[in-house]
Enzyme design. Structure first.
Site, PDB file in Angstrom:
ATOM      1  N   MET A  11     -11.365   3.551  -3.695  1.00 26.34           N
ATOM      2  CA  MET A  11     -11.730   4.458  -4.799  1.00 26.34           C
ATOM      3  C   MET A  11     -13.022   5.196  -4.489  1.00 26.34           C
ATOM      4  O   MET A  11     -13.853   5.396  -5.367  1.00 26.34           O
ATOM      5  CB  MET A  11     -11.889   3.659  -6.106  1.00 26.34           C
ATOM      6  CG  MET A  11     -10.596   3.013  -6.551  1.00 26.34           C
ATOM      7  SD  MET A  11     -10.787   2.030  -8.036  1.00 26.34           S
ATOM      8  CE  MET A  11     -11.555   0.562  -7.405  1.00 26.34           C
ATOM      9  N   GLY A  60       0.028  -1.459  -7.263  1.00 25.01           N
ATOM     10  CA  GLY A  60      -0.160  -1.033  -5.879  1.00 25.01           C
ATOM     11  C   GLY A  60      -1.015  -2.023  -5.100  1.00 25.01           C
ATOM     12  O   GLY A  60      -1.898  -2.672  -5.667  1.00 25.01           O
ATOM     13  N   GLY A  61      -0.723  -2.177  -3.820  1.00 26.32           N
ATOM     14  CA  GLY A  61      -1.528  -3.058  -2.965  1.00 26.32           C
ATOM     15  C   GLY A  61      -1.424  -4.505  -3.397  1.00 26.32           C
ATOM     16  O   GLY A  61      -0.336  -5.020  -3.632  1.00 26.32           O
ATOM     17  N   ASP A  62      -2.559  -5.158  -3.522  1.00 25.29           N
ATOM     18  CA  ASP A  62      -2.601  -6.516  -4.043  1.00 25.29           C
ATOM     19  C   ASP A  62      -2.882  -6.425  -5.542  1.00 25.29           C
ATOM     20  O   ASP A  62      -3.568  -5.511  -5.995  1.00 25.29           O
ATOM     21  CB  ASP A  62      -3.708  -7.314  -3.353  1.00 25.29           C
ATOM     22  CG  ASP A  62      -3.830  -8.688  -3.966  1.00 25.29           C
ATOM     23  OD1 ASP A  62      -2.894  -9.496  -3.798  1.00 25.29           O
ATOM     24  OD2 ASP A  62      -4.835  -8.950  -4.668  1.00 25.29           O
ATOM     25  N   PRO A  80       0.776  -1.235   0.000  1.00 25.11           N
ATOM     26  CA  PRO A  80       0.000   0.000   0.000  1.00 25.11           C
ATOM     27  C   PRO A  80       0.812   1.292   0.000  1.00 25.11           C
ATOM     28  O   PRO A  80       0.244   2.363  -0.097  1.00 25.11           O
ATOM     29  CB  PRO A  80      -0.784  -0.101   1.298  1.00 25.11           C
ATOM     30  CG  PRO A  80       0.079  -0.912   2.185  1.00 25.11           C
ATOM     31  CD  PRO A  80       0.779  -1.895   1.318  1.00 25.11           C
ATOM     32  N   LYS A  97      -1.655   5.347 -14.026  1.00 25.25           N
ATOM     33  CA  LYS A  97      -2.961   5.927 -14.377  1.00 25.25           C
ATOM     34  C   LYS A  97      -3.270   7.047 -13.402  1.00 25.25           C
ATOM     35  O   LYS A  97      -3.070   6.930 -12.221  1.00 25.25           O
ATOM     36  CB  LYS A  97      -4.050   4.870 -14.236  1.00 25.25           C
ATOM     37  CG  LYS A  97      -3.843   3.669 -15.106  1.00 25.25           C
ATOM     38  CD  LYS A  97      -5.086   2.804 -15.051  1.00 25.25           C
ATOM     39  CE  LYS A  97      -4.826   1.444 -15.640  1.00 25.25           C
ATOM     40  NZ  LYS A  97      -4.213   0.533 -14.653  1.00 25.25           N
ATOM     41  N   ASP A 148       2.824   1.055 -11.929  1.00 24.35           N
ATOM     42  CA  ASP A 148       1.690   1.958 -11.788  1.00 24.35           C
ATOM     43  C   ASP A 148       2.004   3.168 -10.941  1.00 24.35           C
ATOM     44  O   ASP A 148       3.004   3.217 -10.255  1.00 24.35           O
ATOM     45  CB  ASP A 148       0.570   1.221 -11.040  1.00 24.35           C
ATOM     46  CG  ASP A 148      -0.324   0.467 -11.986  1.00 24.35           C
ATOM     47  OD1 ASP A 148      -0.156   0.633 -13.199  1.00 24.35           O
ATOM     48  OD2 ASP A 148      -1.179  -0.287 -11.496  1.00 24.35           O
TER      49      ASP A 148
HETATM   50  N1  SAH Z   1      -4.908  -3.115  -5.647  1.00 30.70           N
HETATM   51  C1  SAH Z   1      -4.950  -2.033  -4.711  1.00 30.70           C
HETATM   52  C2  SAH Z   1      -6.189  -1.182  -4.878  1.00 30.70           C
HETATM   53  C3  SAH Z   1      -6.243  -0.500  -6.208  1.00 30.70           C
HETATM   54  S1  SAH Z   1      -7.627   0.563  -6.335  1.00 30.70           S
HETATM   55  C4  SAH Z   1      -4.856  -2.595  -3.286  1.00 30.70           C
HETATM   56  O1  SAH Z   1      -4.978  -3.795  -3.082  1.00 30.70           O
HETATM   57  O2  SAH Z   1      -4.610  -1.802  -2.370  1.00 30.70           O
HETATM   58  C5  SAH Z   1      -6.928   2.094  -5.791  1.00 30.70           C
HETATM   59  C6  SAH Z   1      -7.524   2.478  -4.456  1.00 30.70           C
HETATM   60  O3  SAH Z   1      -6.814   1.837  -3.413  1.00 30.70           O
HETATM   61  C7  SAH Z   1      -7.425   3.932  -4.127  1.00 30.70           C
HETATM   62  O4  SAH Z   1      -8.464   4.682  -4.725  1.00 30.70           O
HETATM   63  C8  SAH Z   1      -7.565   3.921  -2.633  1.00 30.70           C
HETATM   64  O5  SAH Z   1      -8.909   3.742  -2.259  1.00 30.70           O
HETATM   65  C9  SAH Z   1      -6.839   2.647  -2.279  1.00 30.70           C
HETATM   66  N2  SAH Z   1      -5.452   2.904  -1.863  1.00 30.70           N
HETATM   67  C10 SAH Z   1      -4.343   2.416  -2.400  1.00 30.70           C
HETATM   68  N3  SAH Z   1      -3.251   2.814  -1.713  1.00 30.70           N
HETATM   69  C11 SAH Z   1      -3.703   3.575  -0.700  1.00 30.70           C
HETATM   70  C12 SAH Z   1      -3.078   4.266   0.367  1.00 30.70           C
HETATM   71  N4  SAH Z   1      -1.747   4.265   0.543  1.00 30.70           N
HETATM   72  N5  SAH Z   1      -3.856   4.943   1.232  1.00 30.70           N
HETATM   73  C13 SAH Z   1      -5.188   4.962   1.094  1.00 30.70           C
HETATM   74  N6  SAH Z   1      -5.827   4.331   0.094  1.00 30.70           N
HETATM   75  C14 SAH Z   1      -5.106   3.632  -0.787  1.00 30.70           C
END
Ligand code: SAH
Length: 499
Positions: free
Chosen positions: A170, A87-89, A11, A56, A34
């Site tokens: 989002m 980002g994230g998963d 994250p 994006k 990304d």
């Molecule tokens: N695949 C990602 C999510 C992608 S959608 C995951 O698993 O985290 C993108 C959304 O993720 C953003 O609009 C926000 O809601 C959230 N997000 C990602 N990184 C974040 C962060 N550091 N702090 C808060 N929200 C985050």
């Protein structure tokens, strides 16, 4: 045929990248990444790797999804090891599935390395446990992304009926609609709710309110994307379980000027303490080679009784030089070793040698004083130092008639070019502290900025008196560590920050 690995980068906090994800990046030929992937993780990319930014931005897609899918296929067909970093998963609202479809159709092998998702990690960094036996026994992760036309396709009745914790990604712009929808479906206006922006990052900002008041509160706080919306009774725990916002250096922005290869510990410790660290290496060291004086000194190493090293860089260069001369540490067995401070001693120990002498105060004057006391009549000293080293050391030894050879083995190179970007950050007051671990980092820093840059808007955190002197001479306001160690610098910084 190459291979594609989908990697979830976590994250934001670079420490939340998985071990397996990190290894995949280190091994990559091509990295396709990304917007939400941070600079520290991008810095892991091997220098020879091709880096493709398909980031994006909201409402604006520089590289369309179909094209990203194609890029992955093309690069794999070229036989490359491709990492798709997200980002994230990589699957959770990450379109990872779409990217795999084209690869599967074309028989390209792939691996998936899941990442720590913001949906769970961001609440955790905000002190919100997403489930808790007393409050919620399920957690639901929902997209708050509105369809074209601004409509939300959510079954609010079902969401309210489940009584679980709701996590919306989002959802910044649609948050007022979501909160209203939940209340219309029967959720109490008093239900705790939170919005966390830039979670797990030093700029993390959280707003905790209720379903009835959060829309107003987040607007007042100026919350923008990326942020996670959390709804549920567990949000009420956020104050009691707050830990990240309470870290001692939370909210402080610190620029680190150490050379890249030596900045690790300082940067790591600052981050651990919650600071926002801007990595800004201002100097680099370069081994002087060819170097006749050092070749001669090593060939005649038997005639020296003391070896003097005044920096960790000096130790590293010594190891290189020994290797180049087909020698190793055993050639130094007859010598005593004196070092300027704990950092140099530690580096030496990494190579299996213990320092015989470290002065109580880590500077050249004290090192000279110790040598004058310890070096016996008839003994000879070999100093391996920077090209432009502190002049006191040879001066004091010469005055005391100690016989020595001062051999330059590396030189300090300043960061090239003038950084408008850093100058702008300084002008904006965006940097609270700049760390200096030697006078040369001060010179490198000043040299890296456009002429006339104002240097009074931050505090220079100096490792010791000679660094402080250089910083003061450059017009900076300074604070100085009580001892010349990284830990002492951090103590001084924390004391200052809490004043
Ligand atoms: N695949 C990602 C999510 C992608 S959608 C995951 O698993 O985290 C993108 C959304 O993720 C953003 O609009 C926000 O809601 C959230 N997000 C990602 N990184 C974040 C962060 N550091 N702090 C808060 N929200 C985050």
């Amino acid at each position: 045929m190459g291979h594609v690995t989908l990697v979830g980068a976590g994250p934001g906090d670079p420490g939340l990248l998985t071990v397996k994800g990190r290894q995949a990046i280190l091994d990559a030929d091509v990295v396709v990444y990304d917007r939400l992937v941070g600079p520290e993780i991008l810095a892991l990319m091997p220098p020879k790797a091709e880096c493709i930014d398909v980031g994006k931005r909201s409402c604006h897609h520089p590289v369309p999804q179909w094209r990203i899918n194609e890029i992955l296929l093309e690069k794999a067909k070229e036989g490359k090891r491709v990492v798709r970093l997200k980002g994230g998963d990589c699957f959770l609202f990450g379109r990872g599935g779409e990217e795999l479809e084209l690869l599967a159709e074309n028989g390209v092998d792939f691996t998936v390395i899941p990442g720590v998702t913001s949906a769970l990690a961001v609440p955790a960094y905000a002190g919100i446990p997403v489930t808790h036996r007393a409050f919620a026994s399920s957690v639901h992760i929902i997209t708050g992304h509105a369809k074209a036309g601004g409509e939300l396709d959510l079954d609010f009745d079902a969401l309210v009926r489940h009584k679980g914790t709701l996590v919306f990604l989002m959802g910044v712009s649609s948050a007022p609609m979501i909160l209203a929808g939940l209340q219309q479906a029967g959720m109490s206006a008093d239900m705790p709710a939170a919005m966390v922006e830039r979670g797990t990052l030093p700029g993390q900002c959280k707003v905790v309110a209720t379903v009835g008041t959060l829309a107003q509160a987040m607007q007042e706080a100026g919350i923008s994307s990326p942020a996670v919306l959390i709804v549920g009774a567990v949000c009420a725990l956020s104050d009691a379980f707050d830990w990240y916002d309470k870290l001692p250096l939370h909210g402080a922005t610190v620029a680190v000027t150490r050379p890249r290869q030596r900045a690790g510990t300082l940067t790591h410790r600052l981050r651990e303490l919650g600071a926002d660290v801007i990595s800004y290496p201002c100097i680099e060291t370069e081994t002087i080679w060819p170097n006749m004086p050092v070749v001669e000194a090593l060939a005649a190493i038997e005639q020296y009784h003391w070896l003097v090293l005044t920096s960790p860089a000096g130790v590293e260069v010594l190891v290189q030089l020994l290797r180049a001369a087909d020698m190793d540490m055993r050639s130094l067995a007859h010598m005593k070793v004196a070092v300027i401070g704990a950092g140099t001693a530690k580096k030496l120990e990494e190579h299996g040698l213990r320092a015989d002498y470290i002065p109580a105060v880590y500077d050249s004057a004290h090192l000279a004083e110790g040598l004058i006391r310890l070096v016996q009549e008839g003994e000879r000293v070999l100093m391996l130092r920077a090209e432009i080293g502190a002049p006191e050391l040879p001066e004091l030894l010469a005055q005391a008639c100690v016989s020595f050879d001062d051999v330059p083995v590396y030189r300090t190179l300043y960061r090239s070019g003038r950084s408008e970007e850093m100058a702008q950050l300084l002008a904006d007051g965006a940097i609270d502290y700049v760390t200096f671990t030697s006078a040369s980092t001060v010179h490198g820093f000043v040299n890296s900025l456009p002429e006339g840059t104002e240097l009074t808007g931050f505090l220079a955190l100096c490792i010791g008196p000679s660094t402080e002197k250089a910083a003061k001479a450059a017009g900076m306001r300074t604070i100085t560590a009580a001892h010349a160690t990284i830990e002492a610098m951090l103590t001084t910084l924390q004391e200052e920050y809490h004043r």
